[in-house]
Design a protein around this motif. Structure first.
Motif, mmCIF file in Angstrom:
data_model
loop_
_atom_site.group_PDB
_atom_site.id
_atom_site.type_symbol
_atom_site.label_atom_id
_atom_site.label_comp_id
_atom_site.label_asym_id
_atom_site.label_seq_id
_atom_site.Cartn_x
_atom_site.Cartn_y
_atom_site.Cartn_z
ATOM 1 N N ALA A 11 2.875 67.198 69.024
ATOM 2 C CA ALA A 11 3.733 67.044 67.847
ATOM 3 C C ALA A 11 3.531 68.266 66.959
ATOM 4 N N TYR A 12 4.508 68.558 66.136
ATOM 5 C CA TYR A 12 4.279 69.604 65.123
ATOM 6 C C TYR A 12 4.617 69.032 63.745
ATOM 7 N N TRP A 13 3.990 69.581 62.724
ATOM 8 C CA TRP A 13 4.275 69.191 61.342
ATOM 9 C C TRP A 13 5.611 69.785 60.933
ATOM 10 N N VAL A 14 6.489 68.991 60.405
ATOM 11 C CA VAL A 14 7.753 69.513 59.887
ATOM 12 C C VAL A 14 7.472 70.137 58.511
ATOM 13 N N PRO A 15 7.783 71.418 58.348
ATOM 14 C CA PRO A 15 7.586 72.001 57.011
ATOM 15 C C PRO A 15 8.753 71.634 56.079
ATOM 16 N N ASN A 16 8.815 70.326 55.741
ATOM 17 C CA ASN A 16 9.881 69.887 54.828
ATOM 18 C C ASN A 16 9.447 69.975 53.372
ATOM 19 N N VAL A 17 8.262 70.581 53.162
ATOM 20 C CA VAL A 17 7.837 70.894 51.793
ATOM 21 C C VAL A 17 7.592 72.405 51.746
ATOM 22 N N SER A 18 7.733 72.987 50.565
ATOM 23 C CA SER A 18 7.604 74.441 50.470
ATOM 24 C C SER A 18 6.138 74.865 50.537
ATOM 25 N N GLY A 19 5.911 76.131 50.858
ATOM 26 C CA GLY A 19 4.547 76.670 50.808
ATOM 27 C C GLY A 19 3.819 76.680 52.127
ATOM 28 N N GLY A 20 4.445 76.176 53.210
ATOM 29 C CA GLY A 20 3.795 76.201 54.521
ATOM 30 C C GLY A 20 2.657 75.202 54.609
ATOM 31 N N LEU A 21 1.849 75.373 55.655
ATOM 32 C CA LEU A 21 0.790 74.379 55.949
ATOM 33 C C LEU A 21 -0.581 74.831 55.492
ATOM 34 N N VAL A 22 -0.654 76.052 54.896
ATOM 35 C CA VAL A 22 -1.939 76.486 54.344
ATOM 36 C C VAL A 22 -1.741 76.857 52.875
ATOM 37 N N VAL A 23 -2.755 76.519 52.073
ATOM 38 C CA VAL A 23 -2.665 76.790 50.637
ATOM 39 C C VAL A 23 -3.211 78.203 50.411
ATOM 40 N N SER A 24 -2.379 79.183 50.741
ATOM 41 C CA SER A 24 -2.818 80.572 50.762
ATOM 42 C C SER A 24 -1.627 81.449 50.411
ATOM 43 N N THR A 25 -1.936 82.588 49.789
ATOM 44 C CA THR A 25 -0.835 83.494 49.428
ATOM 45 C C THR A 25 -0.533 84.476 50.560
ATOM 46 N N ILE A 26 -1.175 84.302 51.708
ATOM 47 C CA ILE A 26 -0.868 85.136 52.878
ATOM 48 C C ILE A 26 0.614 84.971 53.228
ATOM 49 N N GLU A 27 1.220 86.008 53.809
ATOM 50 C CA GLU A 27 2.629 85.884 54.199
ATOM 51 C C GLU A 27 2.780 84.762 55.231
ATOM 52 N N GLN A 28 3.730 83.861 54.992
ATOM 53 C CA GLN A 28 4.010 82.802 55.973
ATOM 54 C C GLN A 28 5.492 82.880 56.298
ATOM 55 N N LEU A 256 -7.355 83.854 60.712
ATOM 56 C CA LEU A 256 -8.024 82.791 59.953
ATOM 57 C C LEU A 256 -8.744 83.385 58.732
ATOM 58 N N ASP A 257 -9.460 84.490 58.947
ATOM 59 C CA ASP A 257 -10.179 85.127 57.829
ATOM 60 C C ASP A 257 -9.206 85.520 56.726
ATOM 61 N N ASP A 258 -8.069 86.030 57.136
ATOM 62 C CA ASP A 258 -7.059 86.480 56.183
ATOM 63 C C ASP A 258 -6.481 85.309 55.386
ATOM 64 N N ILE A 259 -6.252 84.200 56.080
ATOM 65 C CA ILE A 259 -5.712 83.005 55.395
ATOM 66 C C ILE A 259 -6.704 82.576 54.313
ATOM 67 N N ILE A 260 -7.985 82.555 54.685
ATOM 68 C CA ILE A 260 -9.005 82.070 53.740
ATOM 69 C C ILE A 260 -9.237 83.091 52.619
ATOM 70 N N ALA A 261 -9.201 84.373 52.981
ATOM 71 C CA ALA A 261 -9.385 85.413 51.948
ATOM 72 C C ALA A 261 -8.267 85.340 50.908
ATOM 73 N N HIS A 262 -7.082 84.915 51.340
ATOM 74 C CA HIS A 262 -5.948 84.811 50.405
ATOM 75 C C HIS A 262 -5.742 83.389 49.884
ATOM 76 N N ALA A 263 -6.749 82.536 50.040
ATOM 77 C CA ALA A 263 -6.600 81.141 49.587
ATOM 78 C C ALA A 263 -6.150 81.106 48.133
ATOM 79 N N HIS A 264 -5.257 80.187 47.847
ATOM 80 C CA HIS A 264 -4.803 79.986 46.463
ATOM 81 C C HIS A 264 -5.874 79.117 45.806
ATOM 82 N N VAL A 265 -6.873 79.799 45.206
ATOM 83 C CA VAL A 265 -8.113 79.125 44.805
ATOM 84 C C VAL A 265 -7.859 77.937 43.871
#
Ligand SMILES: Cc1cc2nc3c(=O)[nH]c(=O)nc-3n(C[C@H](O)[C@H](O)[C@H](O)COP(=O)(O)O)c2cc1C
Length: 365
Positions: A11-28, A256-265
């Protein structure tokens, strides 16, 4: 059981909410629009995914400023596809079982038997307060969910349905038409606490849980399956994973490192406070997020913990390890959904099927 039936589901998560599946400012390169999601659903069904899981949120949280409603959004995906099953998230409280039974039966007819539901029991008090819904204690929320599911099953399978619960009552009620799927559309349910597991072991068809290690998942699954056997109930298990599949392990780890480094703290902390409250709200303190670290919470359902991060072969091998501890379905989230779902279908899924075949042959021998 045939070989086909034993295959893992995806199964995959439907991105029916904004901001993607990670709370990060990395490009998604992921978008919450209907157009993007319809294209994603088509890509996913071509890639070999069985299900799409929509999310329900009534208010913004952890960066998800916009949220499309789950049942209506699911219909847009069903219209765009022919094989994919779509799971609409349903929150008892705002929804009544009478409305859900009726709506889903109709969508089942429209989609020729491709709708299912994911009953979520609520974790965010602020959301309930905002929409004027009473907020119940943790285990009471699950008692309500259990009645909700019992009522749905009754309405979907019986004529003259009568039910006397503490939360719901039905009097000689006959739904017509009944759903196309027999005995009824699949009922998934998400959570990790004891109450969530008990419901899975008695009323749900599927149990969805947060990402975790095979060892920790095995503890949960064994607990559920022992109780389910006592209840003479069959339940299958789905686990969340944030998948980062790249040609090399270094590339995947760097993402993964990049996602975490850009976490929306700030957003992660705000979510973490609410989520940890929810996690420790269950009397035994074993709910989702009870043990999540800051890094875990950057993916809001602990998806990094499942460790599907690496090369296609590494990921396929870990998926088969999950199957060996009793997982029946992988629920995947991705950074750049369309392109990564395609890559997953081309590179990871065939390897999983190969490894499953080998395991089956070994078992038969
Ligand atoms: C795979 C999965 C999907 C979920 N989807 C939603 C959702 O769309 N909306 C929501 O409010 N809660 C959602 N939840 C949250 C759960 O329903 C539940 O409230 C939360 O996991 C806390 O439960 P616990 O205390 O039993 O662990 C989801 C949980 C999981 C594991």
């Amino acid at each position: 059981m045939s070989e086909r039936q034993e295959e893992l589901k995806f199964a995959y998560w439907v991105p029916n909410v904004s901001g993607g599946l990670v709370v990060s400012t990395i490009e998604q390169r992921t978008d919450w629009s209907v157009e993007y999601n319809q294209k994603l659903a088509q890509t996913a069904e071509r890639a070999g995914f069985d299900y799409a899981l929509s999310q329900i949120r009534f208010t913004a949280g952890y960066g998800a400023d916009n949220q499309h409603e789950s049942v209506s959004f699911s219909q847009a995906l069903l219209h765009a596809t022919t094989k994919l099953k779509v799971l609409a998230a349903i929150l008892p409280g705002p929804w009544s079982p009478a409305v859900v039974a009726k709506q889903i039966a109709t969508i089942d007819h429209i989609s020729n038997g491709r709708i299912g539901i994911n009953v979520v029991s609520g974790w965010f008090k602020g959301e309930f307060t905002a929409i004027g819904e009473p907020w119940l204690e943790h285990d009471e929320r699950y008692r309500r969910s259990r009645e909700f599911i019992e009522a749905l099953k009754g309405i979907w399978t019986q004529d003259n349905f009568t039910y006397r619960g503490d939360f719901y009552r039905f009097n000689n009620y006959t739904l017509s038409p009944k759903p196309v799927q027999k005995p009824y559309p699949e009922i998934f349910q998400g959570g990790s606490s004891r109450a969530a597991r008990d419901n899975a072991a008695s009323v749900s068809d599927w149990y969805f849980t947060n990402g975790n290690t095979p060892e920790n998942l095995k503890l949960q699954i064994d607990d559920i399956q022992v109780k389910a056997a006592k209840n003479d109930h069959k339940v299958r298990i789905g686990v969340n994973a944030f998948v980062i599949a790249r040609d090399t392990e270094e590339e995947a780890r760097a993402v993964l490192d990049d996602i975490i480094a850009h976490a929306h703290v700030e957003a992660v902390h705000a979510f973490g406070d609410a989520a940890r409250q929810a996690g420790s709200a269950s009397p035994e303190g074993e709910g989702n997020w009870a043990k999540s670290t800051f890094e875990d919470l950057v993916q809001y359902n602990d998806g990094f913990r499942t460790n599907l991060i690496g090369t296609p072969r590494q990921i396929a091998e870990r998926i088969v390890e999950l199957k060996a501890v009793g997982v029946d379905l992988i629920l995947a989230g991705f950074l750049h959904f369309i392109e990564e779902v395609e890559y997953f279908g081309q590179k990871v899924l065939p390897l999983v099927r190969e490894l499953e075949e080998t395991a089956l042959r070994r078992k038969a021998a």
